[in-house]
Design a protein around this motif. Structure first.
Motif, short mmCIF file in Angstrom:
data_model
loop_
_atom_site.label_atom_id
_atom_site.label_comp_id
_atom_site.label_asym_id
_atom_site.label_seq_id
_atom_site.Cartn_x
_atom_site.Cartn_y
_atom_site.Cartn_z
N PRO A 2 3.56 -17.58 -2.02
CA PRO A 2 3.23 -16.16 -1.84
C PRO A 2 3.53 -15.69 -0.42
CG PRO A 2 1.25 -17.48 -1.77
CD PRO A 2 2.35 -18.42 -2.15
N SER A 3 3.24 -14.43 -0.16
CA SER A 3 3.50 -13.85 1.16
C SER A 3 2.89 -14.72 2.26
CB SER A 3 2.91 -12.44 1.24
OG SER A 3 3.57 -11.57 0.35
N GLY A 4 3.68 -14.97 3.29
CA GLY A 4 3.25 -15.82 4.40
C GLY A 4 3.68 -17.25 4.27
N ALA A 5 3.97 -17.70 3.04
CA ALA A 5 4.35 -19.10 2.84
C ALA A 5 5.69 -19.41 3.49
CB ALA A 5 4.40 -19.44 1.34
N GLY A 6 6.61 -18.44 3.46
CA GLY A 6 7.89 -18.67 4.10
C GLY A 6 7.73 -18.93 5.59
N GLN A 7 6.83 -18.18 6.22
CA GLN A 7 6.59 -18.37 7.64
C GLN A 7 5.89 -19.70 7.94
OE1 GLN A 7 8.03 -16.61 9.74
NE2 GLN A 7 8.48 -14.68 8.71
N THR A 8 5.04 -20.14 7.04
CA THR A 8 4.38 -21.44 7.23
C THR A 8 5.41 -22.57 7.15
OG1 THR A 8 2.35 -20.56 6.26
CG2 THR A 8 2.54 -22.95 6.42
N VAL A 9 6.32 -22.48 6.19
CA VAL A 9 7.37 -23.49 6.07
C VAL A 9 8.29 -23.43 7.29
CG1 VAL A 9 9.33 -24.29 4.69
CG2 VAL A 9 7.24 -23.51 3.56
N LYS A 10 8.57 -22.23 7.79
CA LYS A 10 9.41 -22.12 8.99
C LYS A 10 8.72 -22.76 10.19
CE LYS A 10 12.75 -21.04 11.76
NZ LYS A 10 13.25 -19.69 11.99
N ALA A 11 7.40 -22.59 10.29
CA ALA A 11 6.67 -23.24 11.39
C ALA A 11 6.85 -24.76 11.31
CB ALA A 11 5.19 -22.86 11.34
N ALA A 12 6.74 -25.30 10.10
CA ALA A 12 6.95 -26.74 9.92
C ALA A 12 8.38 -27.13 10.30
CB ALA A 12 6.66 -27.14 8.47
N ASN A 13 9.33 -26.29 9.94
CA ASN A 13 10.73 -26.54 10.30
C ASN A 13 10.90 -26.61 11.81
OD1 ASN A 13 13.82 -26.23 9.33
ND2 ASN A 13 13.53 -24.97 11.13
N ASP B 151 0.82 -1.21 0.00
CA ASP B 151 0.00 0.00 0.00
C ASP B 151 0.85 1.26 0.00
OD1 ASP B 151 -2.28 -1.53 0.05
OD2 ASP B 151 -2.63 -1.30 2.20
N ARG B 152 2.11 1.14 0.42
CA ARG B 152 3.01 2.29 0.48
C ARG B 152 4.01 2.27 -0.65
NH1 ARG B 152 1.17 0.96 5.33
NH2 ARG B 152 0.97 2.53 7.00
N GLY B 153 3.79 1.44 -1.66
CA GLY B 153 4.67 1.40 -2.81
C GLY B 153 5.97 0.66 -2.59
N LEU B 154 5.98 -0.23 -1.58
CA LEU B 154 7.16 -1.03 -1.29
C LEU B 154 6.91 -2.49 -1.64
CD1 LEU B 154 7.83 0.47 2.26
CD2 LEU B 154 8.89 1.19 0.13
N ARG B 155 7.97 -3.26 -1.70
CA ARG B 155 7.88 -4.71 -1.92
C ARG B 155 8.39 -5.41 -0.66
NH1 ARG B 155 11.90 -5.28 -6.51
NH2 ARG B 155 12.84 -3.53 -5.38
N MET B 156 7.80 -6.56 -0.33
CA MET B 156 8.22 -7.23 0.91
C MET B 156 8.23 -8.74 0.74
SD MET B 156 6.89 -6.60 4.80
CE MET B 156 7.66 -7.51 6.17
N LEU B 157 9.25 -9.34 1.32
CA LEU B 157 9.39 -10.79 1.36
C LEU B 157 9.45 -11.26 2.81
CD1 LEU B 157 12.25 -11.25 -1.29
CD2 LEU B 157 9.79 -11.55 -1.68
N ASP B 158 8.80 -12.37 3.12
CA ASP B 158 9.08 -13.05 4.40
C ASP B 158 10.10 -14.13 4.09
OD1 ASP B 158 6.33 -13.88 3.23
OD2 ASP B 158 6.85 -15.66 4.39
#
Length: 292
Positions: free
Chosen positions: A163-174, A111-118
């Motif tokens: 997509p966004s949030g998937a990295g955190q889901t995989v980390k939870a599994a880890n 929304d602020r014109g930035l890009r973000m990765l988890d």
């Protein structure tokens, strides 16, 4: 080469920031405890008095913070990172937080014109120091490829998992898998000691078979020597297993062993082991057997 703001220079963040500086990037670091900026400054980086100062003019903003509320505070609260980052810049969050928070922060950035990765990591302090981390990345594929040269400076395995949030889901599994390995290794050590079996040879042969694992290899010394200086603290793993159980509940997934592991990790915190390395789950196994 990029100008990188790195917010959070603790056990993991400090060596990661140093690697990026040594790779030729200009790293501007901020930490709530200013003394922790020392290694980055020694490597040629810059210590900044605030997150806002660090992100001014940065191409990439990296975060390595303890929990979701810390990330939200740095991005949207007192840290004001999203408000002060340059439009079009890329935010890479290496922290381990809830998947829903990661998705919401990505929306706020967009929304602020930035890009973000988890981009949470696995490998602990040793992985951070040796630049051998495993990095599970959620976000847009184009943004992942933009970040990949930086990610490959600090990690050996970099995988775009969705997509966004998937990295955190995989980390939870880890974190679920790592906790399981630690607990059963602790119980195996308790069993071996109950029969006065010499641990070194026993763990050698176990490590050479199907029971072998990275956890056994990296944490056996902690358990055999009762050396629990933190590489990854019990209290952080306790937080992570809370993320696991919460994410499972949100998705209507039943994790009976995961629930038990969460209780055992919380027990370690309650019994005063929260600041120790998570291999200190051995202390819980010994407690249950009246050996501590």
């Amino acid at each position: 080469m990029s100008t990188i703001a790195f917010v959070g220079l603790g056990i993991m963040g400090s060596p990661m920031a140093v690697h990026l500086q040594q790779a030729g990037h200009e790293v501007r670091g901020h930490n709530r405890s200013p003394a922790k900026t020392g290694p980055l400054v020694e490597a040629g980086g810059t210590a900044c008095g605030s997150a806002v100062e660090a992100v001014e003019g940065a191409d990439v903003v990296c975060l390595m913070l303890p929990d979701g509320p810390d990330v939200e505070d740095v991005l949207l609260g007192d840290g004001q990172v999203l408000e002060h980052s340059r439009p079009g810049s890329l935010v890479v969050d290496f922290s381990t937080i809830r998947p829903d928070v990661a998705r919401r922060m990505a929306d706020e950035a967009r929304d602020r014109g930035l890009r973000m990765l988890d981009a949470p990591v696995s490998g602990g302090e040793a992985g951070a120091r040796n630049a051998t981390l495993s990095i599970m990345v959620g976000g847009e594929a184009e943004d992942v490829e933009t970040a990949r040269p930086l990610l490959e400076v600090v990690g050996r395995t970099v995988v775009h998992v969705g997509p966004s949030g998937a990295g955190q889901t995989v980390k939870a599994a880890n974190q679920l898998i790592v906790a399981g390995h630690l607990q059963v290794l602790a119980e195996a050590v308790a069993l071996l000691e109950g029969y006065d079996v010499e641990l070194g040879p026993a763990l050698d042969v176990l490590g050479g078979g199907l029971a072998g694992s990275a956890v056994l290899e990296q944490k056996r010394g902690n358990m055999t020597e009762r050396r629990f200086d933190p590489g990854f603290r019990v209290e952080l793993h306790d937080k992570d297993l809370g993320i696991v159980t919460g994410a499972a509940r949100e998705a209507d997934v039943v994790l009976p062993v995961g629930g038990l592991l969460a209780q055992l990790m919380t027990s370690a915190v309650v019994n005063g082991d929260g600041r120790l390395d998570h291999s200190a789950l051995l202390r819980g196994a010994l407690r249950l057997n009246g050996r501590l």
